[in-house]
Design an enzyme around this catalytic site. Structure first.
Site: not given
Ligand SMILES: *[C@@H]1O[C@H](CO)[C@@H](O)[C@H](O)[C@H]1NC(C)=O
Ligand SMILES: *[C@@H]1O[C@H](CO)[C@@H](O)[C@H](O)[C@H]1NC(C)=O
Ligand SMILES: *[C@@H]1O[C@H](CO)[C@@H](O)[C@H](O)[C@H]1NC(C)=O
Ligand SMILES: *[C@@H]1O[C@H](CO)[C@@H](O)[C@H](O)[C@H]1NC(C)=O
Length: 802
Positions: A156, A229, A570
């Site tokens: 990620d 994220h 996600s």
């Protein structure tokens, strides 16, 4: 004198490659040097094919690239290789011209040359949702010791190591088989890792080979997460319990990952310019070598055959090493054929809602109330006051003189006239720029609030965002009413309204629903394999957030919050990654396919109102292409009764039945494929998958009823703990006959495998428009009275274009 090795890029091109150089010269001949565009290629080589003259694989690779490229090529300092791979994949990545790549493809020992692609994170980016993670059931957690001693790789944007969610208090020593490392760098000292965050690496060479050297003012050359994220997804998979947790006052409570004691390893591959295949593959390679148990990949895929898809190839290597790979389905919904990361050896996870909502309704001057959602948490609008409403897209509505109505309707940067919007609530249409960015545009132009209205294309799917001003989002129907109301306003009776923020509502019905953005089947690469596999919470997810990154995800947002709310597949993917770790901890001998089967056959398709799970975009019942096998049910996945297991050679047969060439199969699987047996044995739908997908082509143009039949062979393994008798029951898709043979499976012992056949006959009626398709869903369920093992059956009839 001791033999001294030179760095690979100085190693002379040795004899066997002179032949190659000649080939390169020929195929590059027509193009003219100089004007060939170089790009990154990923090269798979056959294991054991390294000529013995080369001391290391890197020497061989370098020599091969130099030979293929011919004379006159210039290499960056450090040589042509970007990454070399050896664990999940055997080979390397390098920049070269298409001609050189072509030459390399036919070099001895080279199995495949795949052009690199760039991926994007699979979050809906600005949706900053709010919501507590669904509490994992305690029995599952206890039985697996909360996933302790398993390592989940998060591929990620890196991680924020100082976050409370990654503290290691109370955890035992780092598992002995862990071979990873903690790569230090700016903002990421060696002490960043601990017994919770056991490893961290970053991969940027592929990114920088294409995009140039990164701007180290704007991003950080280390595993530090400057986006948010990766921190968010990591804490969903395996964040420890943190109390109290909330975002700007919403959803107060305990934040917890799915496997709160599992260890994390961060592999940073996503940068400001995207996530590059060669770096992602390097992360897979490192993760396999490091000894992770699960790979969690919340990155969008691309739709290309598996042998050209670096993620599919890397995931195959990982799966072969016994690692579960869980990936996001993508956010391209609600249209069909949008699902990505579709290889059958990966778990493809779509997104659903939870029973939590954040209502923020719009009350209009004429008394109408429009349903909206928001997690805005700053100073409120003045209570009881009605503000003037303006729609920037209407003529005379508020567009700046430099702008057109279209840009203004979208509230693009610089499109609003401050004189027209000051002190008002501005209606902006969804699309083009991020939802939070529109709020920032309105705020800078002097607006006091924003209503974000869906267009017809967006439907009724809503995402609640952590806006920088009082703002809410409304669906397409409400958007139409709102625009109509504003258009009917006069000087005497101006359009007015306000936003009523109601905070967090719990116990919302119905839930879950399939999020509108969640990507849908059919599977564009192999419709015989139903995708997505399942759905998990991906809407309104509260999880860890780095300090120093604003929750709205736009540069001007200076707020700081320890947790943030995001939406996207996600966020759904790491739920499944964490659950897979729990299952693996409880059942160490299960293969990745068995773990996936357990998650799928125990998934549910009924919501908390006892209706079929609905599709947010339409409100109607969702089908198998929307939710796959259903919504993940952790407790039941622990004890599925039966599993549909799959081994590496089964995937080879599957690829044979996709009619891939043996060379293309080798590119994925590293093993020589002899397809004769596999092709005799049937079709791609015979992969021992926990769902069943039959596709038929309607006969003839403007076909009337299409009558078609097919059959599937499946084998189930008894994991219920002893003898058991299972009986089949079938809910046939409408217009189809489904028969199962035998209908009774008597297992004498644990681990026993028994096979059965499923015949599907479809007579799907009526005339079909050319190019149209018909989809019908049903299910096959095995039960011994204690376990319920459910597989969706989906039948698709496609009418040819003419
Ligand atoms: C690097 O990023 C900083 C901060 O975003 C920016 O001000 C600067 O102009 C960038 N430098 C280059 C060379 O792009
Ligand atoms: C839920 O719906 C199913 C199918 O309509 C029905 O068979 C079942 O009895 C219902 N369950 C409850 C608790 O109402
Ligand atoms: C593979 O080729 C065979 C024989 O031509 C054909 O019947 C089959 O439909 C093909 N399968 C796929 C998945 O294209
Ligand atoms: C399903 O079975 C029934 C009864 O045997 C038969 O009449 C019907 O034609 C079959 N339908 C299809 C689609 O084969």
């Amino acid at each position: 004198m001791p033999l001294q090795l030179m760095p690979p890029h100085y190693y002379p091109v040795l004899l066997p490659l002179l032949v190659l150089a000649a080939v390169a010269g020929v195929s590059a001949g027509g193009g003219g040097d100089g004007d060939v565009v170089e790009r990154t290629y990923i090269v798979r080589v056959d294991a054991d094919a390294k000529p013995s003259v080369y001391p290391t694989h890197a020497h061989w690779y370098e020599a091969a690239v130099l030979a293929a490229a011919g004379d006159g090529s210039e290499w960056p300092e450090g040589g042509p290789l970007i990454h070399t791979y050896s664990a999940a994949f055997q080979g390397f990545s390098a920049r070269m011209s298409p001609a050189a790549a072509e030459a390399l493809a036919s070099a001895p020992g080279v199995a495949a040359v795949v052009p690199e692609r760039v991926r994007q994170l699979a979050t809906t980016r600005s949706p900053r949702f709010l919501g507590l993670l669904s509490s994992p059931p305690s029995a599952l957690l206890a039985e697996s010791d909360f996933g302790a001693d398993l390592v989940i790789a998060i591929v990620d944007t890196g991680i924020s190591p100082a976050h409370r969610s990654f503290h290691d208090r109370g955890l035992g020593p780092v598992p002995g088989r862990w071979r990873g490392l903690c790569a230090s760098g700016p903002g990421f000292p060696p002490s960043s890792c601990n017994r919770k965050l056991v490893g961290a690496r970053f991969f940027s060479k592929g990114y920088e080979a294409t995009s140039g050297r990164m701007n180290e003012t704007a991003e950080v050359r280390s595993a530090l997460d400057t986006d948010g994220h990766g921190t968010h997804t990591a804490s969903i998979a395996a964040g420890r319990y943190v109390f109290p947790a909330s975002t700007l006052g919403y959803a107060r409570g305990v934040a917890a990952g799915m496997a709160p004691k599992a260890r994390l390893a961060a592999y940073k591959v996503c940068w400001v310019g995207g996530c590059f295949d060669s770096d992602i593959l390097a992360a897979f390679d490192a993760a396999v070598a490091d000894g992770v148990d699960v790979v969690s990949l919340s990155v969008g895929g691309v739709v290309v055959p598996y042998y050209l898809d670096a993620i599919a190839i890397g995931a195959f290597g990982a799966t072969e090493a016994g690692i579960v790979v869980s990936a996001s389905a993508g956010n391209g919904g609600p249209g069909g054929l949008t699902v990505t990361n579709v290889a059958p050896w990966m778990a493809t996870v779509g997104a659903g809602s939870m029973d939590r909502a954040f209502p923020a309704n719009v009350r209009l001057g004429d008394g109408q109330v429009l349903d909206g959602v928001s997690v805005y948490g700053g100073p409120a609008l003045e209570s009881g006051k009605l503000y003037e409403l303006v729609y920037a897209g209407a003529s005379g509505g508020g567009a700046s003189s430099a702008s057109d109505g279209y840009s203004a309707s979208m509230c693009l940067d610089g499109s609003l006239d401050p004189a027209a919007v000051r002190g008002k609530i501005v209606v902006c249409d969804r699309g083009v720029n991020s939802r939070a960015a529109k709020g920032d545009v309105v705020r800078r132009a002097g607006g006091v609030g924003m209503v974000l209205a869906n267009g017809a294309f967006d439907g009724e799917g809503l995402v609640a965002d952590c806006h920088v001003l009082p703002a809410t989002a409304v669906g397409a129907a409400a958007g139409d009413r709102l625009r109509k109301y504003i258009a009917s306003a006069t000087k005497q009776r101006p359009a007015t309204g306000t936003i009523l923020f109601e905070g967090t509502h719990l116990g919302v019905h119905p839930a879950p629903v399939v999020a509108a953005f969640s990507a849908r089947g059919p599977n564009p690469q192999s419709p015989e394999i139903l995708k997505p596999d399942l759905i998990a919470p991906g809407l309104n997810i509260l999880a860890a957030w780095p300090s120093g990154v604003g929750p709205a995800g736009i540069p001007s947002d200076g707020r700081s919050t320890e947790f943030n709310i995001l939406s996207g597949t996600s966020m759904a993917c790491p739920h499944v990654s964490g659950l897979a770790a729990l299952l693996k901890a409880a059942h160490p001998s299960w293969s990745p396919a068995a773990i996936k089967s357990a998650l799928m056959t125990t998934a549910y398709v009924r919501d908390n109102s006892n209706g079929t799970v609905a599709d947010e975009s339409t409100g109607a019942a969702a089908g198998a292409f929307d939710l796959g096998a259903g919504h993940v049910d952790p407790m039941r996945a622990m004890d599925p009764g039966l599993v549909y297991d799959i081994g590496p050679s089964d995937y080879v047969s599957f690829l044979c039945n996709l009619n891939y060439t043996e060379r293309n199969i080798r590119a994925v699987t590293r093993r020589p494929a002899d397809c004769r047996g596999a092709r005799r044995a049937g079709h791609a739908g015979n992969l021992n998958y926990p769902s069943l997908s039959a596709t038929f082509v309607a006969a003839g143009a403007a076909a009337a009823a299409a009558a078609s039949r097919t059959h599937f062979i499946r084998t189930v393994t008894n994991v219920g703990g002893g003898s058991a008798v299972y009986r089949a029951s079938v809910t046939a898709p409408e217009g189809c006959n489904v028969t199962v043979q035998p209908r009774r499976l008597a297992f004498r012992r644990d681990g026993q495998r028994l096979s059965f056949a499923v015949r599907v006959e479809a007579a799907l009626g009526g005339r079909m428009e050319p190019g149209s398709s018909l989809v019908r869903s049903g299910a096959l369920t095995w039960s011994d009275g204690r376990h319920v093992v459910r597989s969706p059956i989906v039948v698709t009839v496609q009418a040819p274009l003419q």
